[in-house]
Write an enzyme that holds these catalytic residues in place. Structure first.
Site, PDB file in Angstrom:
ATOM      1  N   SER A  52     -26.082 -44.401   9.871  1.00  0.00           N
ATOM      2  CA  SER A  52     -26.024 -42.996   9.473  1.00  0.00           C
ATOM      3  C   SER A  52     -27.062 -42.802   8.375  1.00  0.00           C
ATOM      4  O   SER A  52     -27.080 -43.552   7.391  1.00  0.00           O
ATOM      5  CB  SER A  52     -24.632 -42.624   8.955  1.00  0.00           C
ATOM      6  OG  SER A  52     -24.588 -41.262   8.577  1.00  0.00           O
ATOM      7  N   GLU A  53     -27.946 -41.796   8.540  1.00  0.00           N
ATOM      8  CA  GLU A  53     -29.097 -41.697   7.650  1.00  0.00           C
ATOM      9  C   GLU A  53     -28.745 -41.420   6.202  1.00  0.00           C
ATOM     10  O   GLU A  53     -29.582 -41.582   5.312  1.00  0.00           O
ATOM     11  CB  GLU A  53     -30.109 -40.661   8.151  1.00  0.00           C
ATOM     12  CG  GLU A  53     -29.600 -39.257   8.282  1.00  0.00           C
ATOM     13  CD  GLU A  53     -29.159 -38.933   9.698  1.00  0.00           C
ATOM     14  OE1 GLU A  53     -29.357 -37.790  10.122  1.00  0.00           O
ATOM     15  OE2 GLU A  53     -28.594 -39.820  10.377  1.00  0.00           O
ATOM     16  N   ASN A  54     -27.500 -41.000   5.929  1.00  0.00           N
ATOM     17  CA  ASN A  54     -27.128 -40.807   4.526  1.00  0.00           C
ATOM     18  C   ASN A  54     -26.801 -42.123   3.829  1.00  0.00           C
ATOM     19  O   ASN A  54     -26.508 -42.132   2.638  1.00  0.00           O
ATOM     20  CB  ASN A  54     -25.958 -39.828   4.403  1.00  0.00           C
ATOM     21  CG  ASN A  54     -24.685 -40.348   5.050  1.00  0.00           C
ATOM     22  OD1 ASN A  54     -24.740 -40.949   6.122  1.00  0.00           O
ATOM     23  ND2 ASN A  54     -23.543 -40.116   4.426  1.00  0.00           N
ATOM     24  N   SER A  94     -32.259 -46.421   3.749  1.00  0.00           N
ATOM     25  CA  SER A  94     -31.823 -45.877   5.026  1.00  0.00           C
ATOM     26  C   SER A  94     -32.979 -45.239   5.792  1.00  0.00           C
ATOM     27  O   SER A  94     -33.188 -45.516   6.982  1.00  0.00           O
ATOM     28  CB  SER A  94     -30.713 -44.843   4.795  1.00  0.00           C
ATOM     29  OG  SER A  94     -30.254 -44.316   6.018  1.00  0.00           O
TER      30      SER A  94
END
Length: 220
Positions: A52-54, A94
């Site tokens: 998840s990019e967060n 990330s």
């Protein structure tokens, strides 16, 4: 393959079929909305590493209401779990994973996809949108871009089109489209029906697909 929850809901038909595209050990990214249903259909929670990019590597299933951590959310703001061995990383790390091309597959929703694999998935006409978001980098840098979406929009208009009329997120990057009715492959040569899901015939699929397509033997 895990059969997961009941698949009467078209979203689950799409998520279950999308899970078949994932190989053990791959690093995959799930877009907001429908793609977050995919982990429920993997053979086991750790069959693939969900990014998840967060800042989560190893996202698990959506958290149950009676067992959630209010500070553990995915990029779409949904409450999630983390599989054993998963990690929390900062945004630079990330997005560095994305920009270096380390994501094997990104599963994204879409407003429109063209026969050549152009993707439009961020600007909703008539709606206030903050910006294009991380989907642009995912669509540009992931090794495979798979769109998971309903075959038509809420007004019944085809979402698989000859040419996108909405602003593009990425050009010629989508490799595969999975809807509740079919699986298509995109390339510079155009659209190809790979597999039919459900009872809809090829002729019926053409009535809800703006773009022309060829048909694989398996999709006939």
């Amino acid at each position: 393959m895990n059969t997961g929850p009941s698949c009467a809901d078209p979203r689950h038909v799409i998520a279950r079929r999308a899970a078949r595209e994932v190989a053990r050990g791959q690093l995959i990214n799930l877009g907001i909305g429908l793609p977050t249903l995919i982990p429920a259909y993997l053979d086991e929670p750790a069959a693939a590493w969900v990014h998840s990019e967060n800042g989560i590597v190893g996202v698990g299933a959506l958290a149950r209401p009676d067992d959630l951590d209010s500070q553990l959310i995915d990029a779409g703001g949904g409450y999630v779990s983390v599989v054993p061995g998963g990690a929390i990383v900062d945004s630079a790390t990330s997005f560095g994973m994305i920009r270096r091309g380390l994501i094997d597959i990104t599963f994204l929703g879409a407003l429109q996809v063209s026969a050549q694999g152009d993707l439009a998935n961020w600007l909703v006409p008539g709606s206030l949108v903050a910006g294009i978001g991380g989907g642009a980098e995912l669509a540009q840098k992931a090794r495979r871009v798979i769109v998971t979406m309903p075959h038509v929009d809420k007004a019944g208009r085809p979402k698989i089109v000859t040419r996108c009329t909405l602003p593009l997120t990425a050009s010629k990057r989508v490799t595969t489209i999975i809807t509740e009715h079919a699986v298509f492959a995109c390339s510079e040569r155009g659209l190809r029906l790979v597999e039919r899901l459900g009872a809809m015939s090829v002729a019926e699929l053409r009535t809800i697909t703006e773009a022309d397509f060829t048909v694989d033997e398996e999709g006939a």
